[in-house]
Design an enzyme around this catalytic site. Structure first.
Site, PDB file in Angstrom:
ATOM      1  N   ASN A  58       0.901  -1.236   0.161  1.00  0.00           N
ATOM      2  CA  ASN A  58       0.076  -0.227   0.132  1.00  0.00           C
ATOM      3  C   ASN A  58       0.819   1.251   0.156  1.00  0.00           C
ATOM      4  O   ASN A  58       1.403   1.616   1.170  1.00  0.00           O
ATOM      5  CB  ASN A  58      -0.917  -0.189   1.171  1.00  0.00           C
ATOM      6  CG  ASN A  58      -1.584   1.135   1.596  1.00  0.00           C
ATOM      7  OD1 ASN A  58      -1.741   2.116   0.638  1.00  0.00           O
ATOM      8  ND2 ASN A  58      -2.307   1.346   2.530  1.00  0.00           N
ATOM      9  N   TRP A  59       0.835   1.993  -1.238  1.00  0.00           N
ATOM     10  CA  TRP A  59       1.814   2.960  -1.145  1.00  0.00           C
ATOM     11  C   TRP A  59       1.372   4.225  -0.727  1.00  0.00           C
ATOM     12  O   TRP A  59       2.053   5.164  -0.527  1.00  0.00           O
ATOM     13  CB  TRP A  59       2.259   3.347  -2.814  1.00  0.00           C
ATOM     14  CG  TRP A  59       2.782   2.332  -3.433  1.00  0.00           C
ATOM     15  CD1 TRP A  59       3.249   1.145  -3.120  1.00  0.00           C
ATOM     16  CD2 TRP A  59       3.227   2.134  -5.069  1.00  0.00           C
ATOM     17  NE1 TRP A  59       3.861   0.122  -3.926  1.00  0.00           N
ATOM     18  CE2 TRP A  59       3.749   1.039  -5.261  1.00  0.00           C
ATOM     19  CE3 TRP A  59       3.211   3.126  -5.911  1.00  0.00           C
ATOM     20  CZ2 TRP A  59       4.224   0.798  -6.434  1.00  0.00           C
ATOM     21  CZ3 TRP A  59       3.565   2.796  -7.170  1.00  0.00           C
ATOM     22  CH2 TRP A  59       4.140   1.578  -7.483  1.00  0.00           C
ATOM     23  N   LYS A  60       0.015   4.427  -0.172  1.00  0.00           N
ATOM     24  CA  LYS A  60      -0.604   5.628   0.467  1.00  0.00           C
ATOM     25  C   LYS A  60      -0.365   6.614  -0.616  1.00  0.00           C
ATOM     26  O   LYS A  60      -0.443   6.468  -1.725  1.00  0.00           O
ATOM     27  CB  LYS A  60       0.021   5.706   1.772  1.00  0.00           C
ATOM     28  CG  LYS A  60      -0.142   4.427   2.617  1.00  0.00           C
ATOM     29  CD  LYS A  60       0.101   4.530   4.089  1.00  0.00           C
ATOM     30  CE  LYS A  60      -0.149   3.536   4.748  1.00  0.00           C
ATOM     31  NZ  LYS A  60      -0.180   3.665   6.081  1.00  0.00           N
ATOM     32  N   HIS A 108      -9.627   1.233   4.700  1.00  0.00           N
ATOM     33  CA  HIS A 108      -8.144   1.366   5.208  1.00  0.00           C
ATOM     34  C   HIS A 108      -8.438   2.164   6.454  1.00  0.00           C
ATOM     35  O   HIS A 108      -9.195   3.080   6.541  1.00  0.00           O
ATOM     36  CB  HIS A 108      -7.216   1.821   4.340  1.00  0.00           C
ATOM     37  CG  HIS A 108      -5.662   1.992   4.906  1.00  0.00           C
ATOM     38  ND1 HIS A 108      -5.211   2.979   5.746  1.00  0.00           N
ATOM     39  CD2 HIS A 108      -4.712   1.202   4.970  1.00  0.00           C
ATOM     40  CE1 HIS A 108      -3.910   2.664   6.394  1.00  0.00           C
ATOM     41  NE2 HIS A 108      -3.561   1.414   5.821  1.00  0.00           N
ATOM     42  N   GLU A 125      -6.571   4.788   7.830  1.00  0.00           N
ATOM     43  CA  GLU A 125      -6.487   5.932   7.544  1.00  0.00           C
ATOM     44  C   GLU A 125      -7.885   6.593   6.797  1.00  0.00           C
ATOM     45  O   GLU A 125      -8.242   7.820   7.033  1.00  0.00           O
ATOM     46  CB  GLU A 125      -5.491   6.171   6.514  1.00  0.00           C
ATOM     47  CG  GLU A 125      -4.213   6.035   7.437  1.00  0.00           C
ATOM     48  CD  GLU A 125      -2.648   5.493   6.816  1.00  0.00           C
ATOM     49  OE1 GLU A 125      -2.829   5.600   5.472  1.00  0.00           O
ATOM     50  OE2 GLU A 125      -1.871   5.244   7.370  1.00  0.00           O
ATOM     51  N   GLU A 152      -5.428  -5.026  10.521  1.00  0.00           N
ATOM     52  CA  GLU A 152      -4.285  -4.082  10.776  1.00  0.00           C
ATOM     53  C   GLU A 152      -4.862  -3.308  12.013  1.00  0.00           C
ATOM     54  O   GLU A 152      -5.489  -2.223  12.129  1.00  0.00           O
ATOM     55  CB  GLU A 152      -4.213  -2.870   9.403  1.00  0.00           C
ATOM     56  CG  GLU A 152      -3.883  -3.292   8.195  1.00  0.00           C
ATOM     57  CD  GLU A 152      -3.377  -2.642   7.187  1.00  0.00           C
ATOM     58  OE1 GLU A 152      -2.229  -2.787   6.797  1.00  0.00           O
ATOM     59  OE2 GLU A 152      -4.138  -1.615   7.021  1.00  0.00           O
ATOM     60  N   GLY A 164       2.395   2.146  10.794  1.00  0.00           N
ATOM     61  CA  GLY A 164       3.438   3.313  10.747  1.00  0.00           C
ATOM     62  C   GLY A 164       4.221   3.640  11.960  1.00  0.00           C
ATOM     63  O   GLY A 164       5.070   4.609  12.057  1.00  0.00           O
ATOM     64  N   SER A 191       3.452  -2.496  10.356  1.00  0.00           N
ATOM     65  CA  SER A 191       4.799  -2.525  10.463  1.00  0.00           C
ATOM     66  C   SER A 191       5.133  -3.747   9.991  1.00  0.00           C
ATOM     67  O   SER A 191       6.417  -4.164  10.700  1.00  0.00           O
ATOM     68  CB  SER A 191       5.096  -1.854  11.917  1.00  0.00           C
ATOM     69  OG  SER A 191       4.765  -0.729  12.190  1.00  0.00           O
ATOM     70  N   GLY A 239       2.864  -1.074   4.502  1.00  0.00           N
ATOM     71  CA  GLY A 239       2.872   0.072   3.974  1.00  0.00           C
ATOM     72  C   GLY A 239       4.240   0.710   3.773  1.00  0.00           C
ATOM     73  O   GLY A 239       4.952   0.308   2.690  1.00  0.00           O
ATOM     74  N   GLY A 240       5.013   1.243   4.645  1.00  0.00           N
ATOM     75  CA  GLY A 240       6.245   1.831   4.523  1.00  0.00           C
ATOM     76  C   GLY A 240       7.453   0.933   3.834  1.00  0.00           C
ATOM     77  O   GLY A 240       8.120   1.312   2.952  1.00  0.00           O
TER      78      GLY A 240
HETATM   79  P1  PGA Z   1       2.938   0.330   7.550  1.00  0.00           P
HETATM   80  O1  PGA Z   1       1.381   0.510   7.207  1.00  0.00           O
HETATM   81  O2  PGA Z   1       3.396  -1.120   7.014  1.00  0.00           O
HETATM   82  O3  PGA Z   1       3.791   1.210   7.158  1.00  0.00           O
HETATM   83  O4  PGA Z   1       2.744   0.011   9.189  1.00  0.00           O
HETATM   84  C1  PGA Z   1       0.482  -0.689   6.923  1.00  0.00           C
HETATM   85  C2  PGA Z   1      -0.669  -0.224   6.290  1.00  0.00           C
HETATM   86  O5  PGA Z   1      -1.276   1.170   6.611  1.00  0.00           O
HETATM   87  O6  PGA Z   1      -1.414  -0.693   5.298  1.00  0.00           O
END
Ligand code: PGA
Length: 247
Positions: free
Chosen positions: A9-11, A95, A97, A167, A173, A203, A224-225
Site C-alpha cells: 500500500n503506497w498511500k 483502510h 486512514e 491491521e 506506521g 509495520s 505500507g512503509g
Molecule cells: P505500515 O502500514 O506497514 O507502514 O505500518 C501498513 C498499512 O497502513 O497498510
C-alpha cells in the site's frame, strides 16, 4: 499449497515517473517467485503506469479506494468500473486512514465493497482496533462489528474475490507490530466470523515477516512503509513464498 498474498500500500507516495521505475525494478526482483501473489496499490494518478509496466507479469495492481456508485455527481471520487477499464483488478476498502481521517464508517465501507465486487473487481477490506479499544478490552467487539459489516456486503458468489486485512491501528506506521500470538488470535476470530483469507498489516518489515507469515491463520501481508523500496518489499515477498512452501 495455499498462495500467500503480499500487497504493498503506497498511500500518497510515488507519482507516475517513479512508479515506472519502481515497477520495472520490482518485476526483475521477484521474477520466478512461486506460491505468492504480489499486489501493488499506487495512488490513482499512477495506476495506468503501474498496469502498463507490470503487464504480462504476475504482479497485480489494486487501487486504494473506490466509490460505491458506477458514476454520478460525486466530486473527487473514482468508481470501480473506471478502475476496471484501466486494467486495475481490485481495490483496498476501509483502510484505517480512511476510517480515521476521512470519515469512513462500517456502513460506507459495506457500500464500497458491494460496488467494487459488482464491477467484477477484487477487494481487500481492512479492519482493526485502535490502541484505546484494545486497552479497553474491546478488540473482539470492534472486529466483530467490522467483519459483520463486510460479510453483509458480499454475495455468496463473490466471496472468492474478497480478502480481509487485519491491521491493528496502533501498529500502522509505528514500528510496533502485533506479536505473532496477537495476530493469530485476531485472525482466528475474523476467520470464525467469515471464512476468507486474512492478511496481517502494521509495520511488517523484512525482519518480522517470516514469523508473522508462518502463523496458521495469516494468509499474507498488507505492507505500507516497507513497500516503498524494492529491496525490502521483495524480501517480504520472498518470506511469503517461503511461508507458503512450508505450509
Ligand atoms: P505500515 O502500514 O506497514 O507502514 O505500518 C501498513 C498499512 O497502513 O497498510
Amino acid at each position: 499449497m495455499p498462495a500467500m498474498l503480499i500487497a504493498g500500500n503506497w498511500k500518497m507516495h510515488k507519482a507516475a515517473g517513479e512508479t515506472i521505475e519502481f515497477c520495472t525494478a520490482l518485476r526483475a526482483a521477484v521474477e520466478g517467485l512461486d506460491g505468492v501473489e504480489i499486489v501493488v496499490c499506487p495512488p490513482y494518478t499512477s495506476l495506468d503506469e503501474a498496469v502498463r509496466t507490470l503487464a504480462g507479469s504476475e504482479i497485480h495492481v489494486f487501487a486504494q479506494n473506490a466509490h460505491w456508485e458506477p458514476e454520478g455527481a460525486f466530486t473527487g471520487e473514482v468508481s470501480a468500473p473506471m478502475l476496471a477499464e484501466l486494467g486495475v483488478v481490485g481495490s483496498l476498502v476501509a483502510h484505517s486512514e480512511r476510517r480515521q481521517l476521512f470519515a469512513e464508517t462500517n456502513e460506507s465501507a459495506a457500500r464500497r465493497i458491494a460496488g467494487v465486487l459488482d464491477a467484477g473487481l477484487r477487494v481487500i477490506a481492512c479492519v482493526g482496533e485502535t490502541e484505546q479499544e484494545r486497552e479497553a478490552g474491546e478488540t473482539e467487539a470492534v472486529l466483530t462489528r467490522q467483519v459483520e459489516a463486510i460479510r453483509g456486503a458480499v454475495e455468496n458468489d463473490d466471496v472468492h474475490r474478497l480478502t480481509i486485512a487485519y491491521e491493528p491501528v496502533w501498529a500502522i506506521g509505528t514500528g510496533r507490530t502485533a506479536t505473532p500470538e496477537q495476530a493469530e488470535e485476531a485472525h482466528a476470530l475474523i476467520r470464525s466470523l467469515f471464512d476468507v483469507p486474512v492478511l496481517y498489516g502494521g509495520s511488517v518489515k523484512p525482519d518480522n515477516a517470516s514469523v508473522l507469515l508462518s502463523q496458521p491463520d495469516v494468509d499474507g501481508a498488507l505492507v505500507g512503509g516497507a513497500s516503498l523500496d524494492v529491496e525490502p518489499f521483495a524480501a517480504i515477498c520472498r518470506a511469503g513464498a517461503e511461508a507458503a512452501a512450508a505450509a
